[in-house]
Design a protein around this motif. Structure first.
Motif, PDB file in Angstrom:
ATOM      1  N   VAL A  64      30.000 -21.695 -15.366  1.00 14.85           N
ATOM      2  CA  VAL A  64      30.784 -20.766 -14.556  1.00 14.85           C
ATOM      3  C   VAL A  64      29.924 -19.773 -13.789  1.00 14.85           C
ATOM      4  CG1 VAL A  64      32.785 -20.963 -16.064  1.00 14.85           C
ATOM      5  CG2 VAL A  64      31.118 -19.149 -16.454  1.00 14.85           C
ATOM      6  N   ALA A  65      28.636 -19.962 -13.807  1.00 18.84           N
ATOM      7  CA  ALA A  65      27.733 -18.970 -13.223  1.00 18.84           C
ATOM      8  C   ALA A  65      28.021 -18.693 -11.760  1.00 18.84           C
ATOM      9  CB  ALA A  65      26.290 -19.424 -13.404  1.00 18.84           C
ATOM     10  N   LEU A  66      28.402 -19.714 -11.018  1.00 16.75           N
ATOM     11  CA  LEU A  66      28.627 -19.509  -9.589  1.00 16.75           C
ATOM     12  C   LEU A  66      29.944 -18.804  -9.296  1.00 16.75           C
ATOM     13  CD1 LEU A  66      27.258 -22.893  -8.256  1.00 16.75           C
ATOM     14  CD2 LEU A  66      26.125 -20.656  -8.289  1.00 16.75           C
ATOM     15  N   GLY A  67      30.755 -18.577 -10.318  1.00 11.82           N
ATOM     16  CA  GLY A  67      32.005 -17.854 -10.113  1.00 11.82           C
ATOM     17  C   GLY A  67      32.026 -16.495 -10.771  1.00 11.82           C
ATOM     18  N   ILE A  68      31.470 -16.390 -11.979  1.00 10.42           N
ATOM     19  CA  ILE A  68      31.573 -15.138 -12.735  1.00 10.42           C
ATOM     20  C   ILE A  68      30.572 -14.086 -12.255  1.00 10.42           C
ATOM     21  CG2 ILE A  68      29.995 -15.646 -14.653  1.00 10.42           C
ATOM     22  CD1 ILE A  68      32.354 -14.552 -16.486  1.00 10.42           C
ATOM     23  N   PHE A  69      29.547 -14.533 -11.546  1.00  8.40           N
ATOM     24  CA  PHE A  69      28.591 -13.599 -10.941  1.00  8.40           C
ATOM     25  C   PHE A  69      28.807 -13.595  -9.435  1.00  8.40           C
ATOM     26  CE2 PHE A  69      26.429 -15.079 -14.793  1.00  8.40           C
ATOM     27  CZ  PHE A  69      26.229 -13.863 -15.419  1.00  8.40           C
ATOM     28  N   PRO A  70      28.586 -12.460  -8.789  1.00  2.36           N
ATOM     29  CA  PRO A  70      28.736 -12.452  -7.334  1.00  2.36           C
ATOM     30  C   PRO A  70      27.671 -13.324  -6.682  1.00  2.36           C
ATOM     31  CG  PRO A  70      27.956 -10.315  -8.127  1.00  2.36           C
ATOM     32  CD  PRO A  70      28.215 -11.164  -9.330  1.00  2.36           C
ATOM     33  N   ASP A  71      27.998 -13.830  -5.521  1.00  2.66           N
ATOM     34  CA  ASP A  71      27.037 -14.629  -4.757  1.00  2.66           C
ATOM     35  C   ASP A  71      25.785 -13.785  -4.525  1.00  2.66           C
ATOM     36  OD1 ASP A  71      25.762 -15.343  -2.039  1.00  2.66           O
ATOM     37  OD2 ASP A  71      27.013 -17.092  -2.509  1.00  2.66           O
ATOM     38  N   PRO A  72      24.597 -14.322  -4.833  1.00  2.00           N
ATOM     39  CA  PRO A  72      23.385 -13.504  -4.705  1.00  2.00           C
ATOM     40  C   PRO A  72      23.059 -13.110  -3.265  1.00  2.00           C
ATOM     41  CG  PRO A  72      22.833 -15.758  -5.315  1.00  2.00           C
ATOM     42  CD  PRO A  72      24.323 -15.639  -5.355  1.00  2.00           C
ATOM     43  N   VAL A  73      23.579 -13.825  -2.300  1.00  2.00           N
ATOM     44  CA  VAL A  73      23.295 -13.517  -0.892  1.00  2.00           C
ATOM     45  C   VAL A  73      24.319 -12.532  -0.339  1.00  2.00           C
ATOM     46  CG1 VAL A  73      23.079 -14.485   1.434  1.00  2.00           C
ATOM     47  CG2 VAL A  73      22.169 -15.735  -0.537  1.00  2.00           C
ATOM     48  N   THR A  74      25.607 -12.834  -0.536  1.00  2.11           N
ATOM     49  CA  THR A  74      26.655 -11.996   0.055  1.00  2.11           C
ATOM     50  C   THR A  74      27.110 -10.869  -0.858  1.00  2.11           C
ATOM     51  OG1 THR A  74      28.458 -13.346  -0.812  1.00  2.11           O
ATOM     52  CG2 THR A  74      27.522 -13.997   1.337  1.00  2.11           C
ATOM     53  N   GLY A  75      26.891 -11.020  -2.168  1.00  2.00           N
ATOM     54  CA  GLY A  75      27.363 -10.021  -3.119  1.00  2.00           C
ATOM     55  C   GLY A  75      28.852 -10.119  -3.394  1.00  2.00           C
ATOM     56  N   ARG A  76      29.497 -11.188  -2.894  1.00  2.00           N
ATOM     57  CA  ARG A  76      30.942 -11.364  -3.072  1.00  2.00           C
ATOM     58  C   ARG A  76      31.236 -12.427  -4.122  1.00  2.00           C
ATOM     59  NH1 ARG A  76      32.725 -11.578   3.220  1.00  2.00           N
ATOM     60  NH2 ARG A  76      32.646  -9.338   3.581  1.00  2.00           N
ATOM     61  N   TYR A  77      32.412 -12.294  -4.722  1.00  2.00           N
ATOM     62  CA  TYR A  77      32.904 -13.295  -5.654  1.00  2.00           C
ATOM     63  C   TYR A  77      33.680 -14.347  -4.879  1.00  2.00           C
ATOM     64  CZ  TYR A  77      31.700 -10.103  -9.443  1.00  2.00           C
ATOM     65  OH  TYR A  77      31.028  -9.294 -10.321  1.00  2.00           O
ATOM     66  N   LYS A  78      33.945 -15.487  -5.527  1.00  2.00           N
ATOM     67  CA  LYS A  78      34.685 -16.573  -4.887  1.00  2.00           C
ATOM     68  C   LYS A  78      36.105 -16.160  -4.510  1.00  2.00           C
ATOM     69  CE  LYS A  78      32.527 -20.713  -6.703  1.00  2.00           C
ATOM     70  NZ  LYS A  78      32.779 -21.955  -7.436  1.00  2.00           N
ATOM     71  N   ASP A  79      36.770 -15.423  -5.402  1.00  3.09           N
ATOM     72  CA  ASP A  79      38.126 -14.941  -5.131  1.00  3.09           C
ATOM     73  C   ASP A  79      38.412 -13.739  -6.030  1.00  3.09           C
ATOM     74  OD1 ASP A  79      39.102 -15.863  -7.690  1.00  3.09           O
ATOM     75  OD2 ASP A  79      39.533 -17.826  -6.836  1.00  3.09           O
ATOM     76  N   ALA A  80      39.616 -13.217  -5.914  1.00  2.00           N
ATOM     77  CA  ALA A  80      39.975 -11.995  -6.658  1.00  2.00           C
ATOM     78  C   ALA A  80      39.964 -12.210  -8.175  1.00  2.00           C
ATOM     79  CB  ALA A  80      41.348 -11.501  -6.207  1.00  2.00           C
ATOM     80  N   THR A  81      40.385 -13.392  -8.630  1.00  2.00           N
ATOM     81  CA  THR A  81      40.375 -13.655 -10.072  1.00  2.00           C
ATOM     82  C   THR A  81      38.952 -13.669 -10.604  1.00  2.00           C
ATOM     83  OG1 THR A  81      42.398 -14.953  -9.876  1.00  2.00           O
ATOM     84  CG2 THR A  81      41.112 -15.247 -11.888  1.00  2.00           C
ATOM     85  N   TRP A  82      38.047 -14.339  -9.875  1.00  2.00           N
ATOM     86  CA  TRP A  82      36.642 -14.348 -10.291  1.00  2.00           C
ATOM     87  C   TRP A  82      36.070 -12.936 -10.283  1.00  2.00           C
ATOM     88  CZ3 TRP A  82      34.641 -17.710 -13.173  1.00  2.00           C
ATOM     89  CH2 TRP A  82      34.941 -19.075 -13.072  1.00  2.00           C
ATOM     90  N   GLN A  83      36.474 -12.139  -9.324  1.00  2.72           N
ATOM     91  CA  GLN A  83      35.984 -10.758  -9.284  1.00  2.72           C
ATOM     92  C   GLN A  83      36.446  -9.991 -10.514  1.00  2.72           C
ATOM     93  OE1 GLN A  83      36.698  -8.661  -5.643  1.00  2.72           O
ATOM     94  NE2 GLN A  83      35.815  -6.758  -6.405  1.00  2.72           N
ATOM     95  N   THR A  84      37.707 -10.158 -10.897  1.00  2.25           N
ATOM     96  CA  THR A  84      38.220  -9.487 -12.097  1.00  2.25           C
ATOM     97  C   THR A  84      37.432  -9.925 -13.330  1.00  2.25           C
ATOM     98  OG1 THR A  84      40.418  -9.341 -11.131  1.00  2.25           O
ATOM     99  CG2 THR A  84      40.274  -9.139 -13.525  1.00  2.25           C
ATOM    100  N   LEU A  85      37.209 -11.238 -13.475  1.00  2.00           N
ATOM    101  CA  LEU A  85      36.440 -11.753 -14.611  1.00  2.00           C
ATOM    102  C   LEU A  85      35.004 -11.241 -14.578  1.00  2.00           C
ATOM    103  CD1 LEU A  85      37.802 -15.414 -14.541  1.00  2.00           C
ATOM    104  CD2 LEU A  85      38.300 -13.672 -16.283  1.00  2.00           C
ATOM    105  N   GLY A  86      34.394 -11.261 -13.399  1.00  2.00           N
ATOM    106  CA  GLY A  86      33.011 -10.803 -13.259  1.00  2.00           C
ATOM    107  C   GLY A  86      32.845  -9.326 -13.555  1.00  2.00           C
ATOM    108  N   GLU A  87      33.798  -8.531 -13.102  1.00  2.00           N
ATOM    109  CA  GLU A  87      33.723  -7.088 -13.365  1.00  2.00           C
ATOM    110  C   GLU A  87      33.940  -6.787 -14.848  1.00  2.00           C
ATOM    111  OE1 GLU A  87      36.456  -5.461 -10.497  1.00  2.00           O
ATOM    112  OE2 GLU A  87      34.970  -5.625  -8.876  1.00  2.00           O
ATOM    113  N   GLU A  88      34.804  -7.570 -15.493  1.00  7.17           N
ATOM    114  CA  GLU A  88      34.976  -7.381 -16.935  1.00  7.17           C
ATOM    115  C   GLU A  88      33.686  -7.718 -17.673  1.00  7.17           C
ATOM    116  OE1 GLU A  88      37.701  -8.687 -20.765  1.00  7.17           O
ATOM    117  OE2 GLU A  88      38.304  -9.359 -18.783  1.00  7.17           O
TER     118      GLU A  88
END
Length: 134
Positions: A64-88
């Motif tokens: 899940v590394a490419l979803g739970i961590f923000p993109d190393p180039v853009t700093g963005r998550y794939k979607d809002a759910t991934w962002q919630t999981l990543g921030e947790e």
């Protein structure tokens, strides 16, 4: 008189934990394992049977590394759910543990491989068998 052969009882294996399927379910399993480890550490006790089951479902960060961590180039998550999981995840881990989970690539040609040093401690530290059931 005929003798009956009675077989010795076979030892019961512990049940294999149900592993999550799907990337977001695996991310939730990671978060559950981290919360469980923290509870065990705070209580300074071995893991209960239920906690061992949760720990046994820990899939590692690779799937899940490419979803739970923000993109190393853009700093963005794939979607809002991934962002919630990543921030947790970020709130659950100390900064140095998060940094070790979001590690650098081994070679420029390979994808990033993540392994949080806290999550890869020997399982016996938390009262689990030395060979996890996965």
């Amino acid at each position: 008189m005929q003798r009956r052969h009675v077989a010795a009882p076979t030892p019961q294996r512990p049940p294999t934990p149900h592993l999550a399927s799907g990337a977001k379910a695996k991310a939730r399993a990671i978060l559950a394992a981290i919360r469980t480890l923290q509870a065990i550490e705070q209580g300074q006790r071995p893991a209960t049977s239920e906690e061992r089951q949760v720990l046994g479902r820990f899939p590692g960060f690779g799937p899940v590394a490419l979803g739970i961590f923000p993109d190393p180039v853009t700093g963005r998550y794939k979607d809002a759910t991934w962002q919630t999981l990543g921030e947790e995840l970020r709130t659950l881990l100390a900064p140095e543990d998060y940094a070790s989970a979001d590690g650098p690539p081994l070679r420029p040609s390979t994808p990033r491989l993540w392994s949080c040093r806290r999550c890869t401690r020997p399982w016996h530290v938390w009262g689990c068998p030395p060979t996890p059931p996965y």
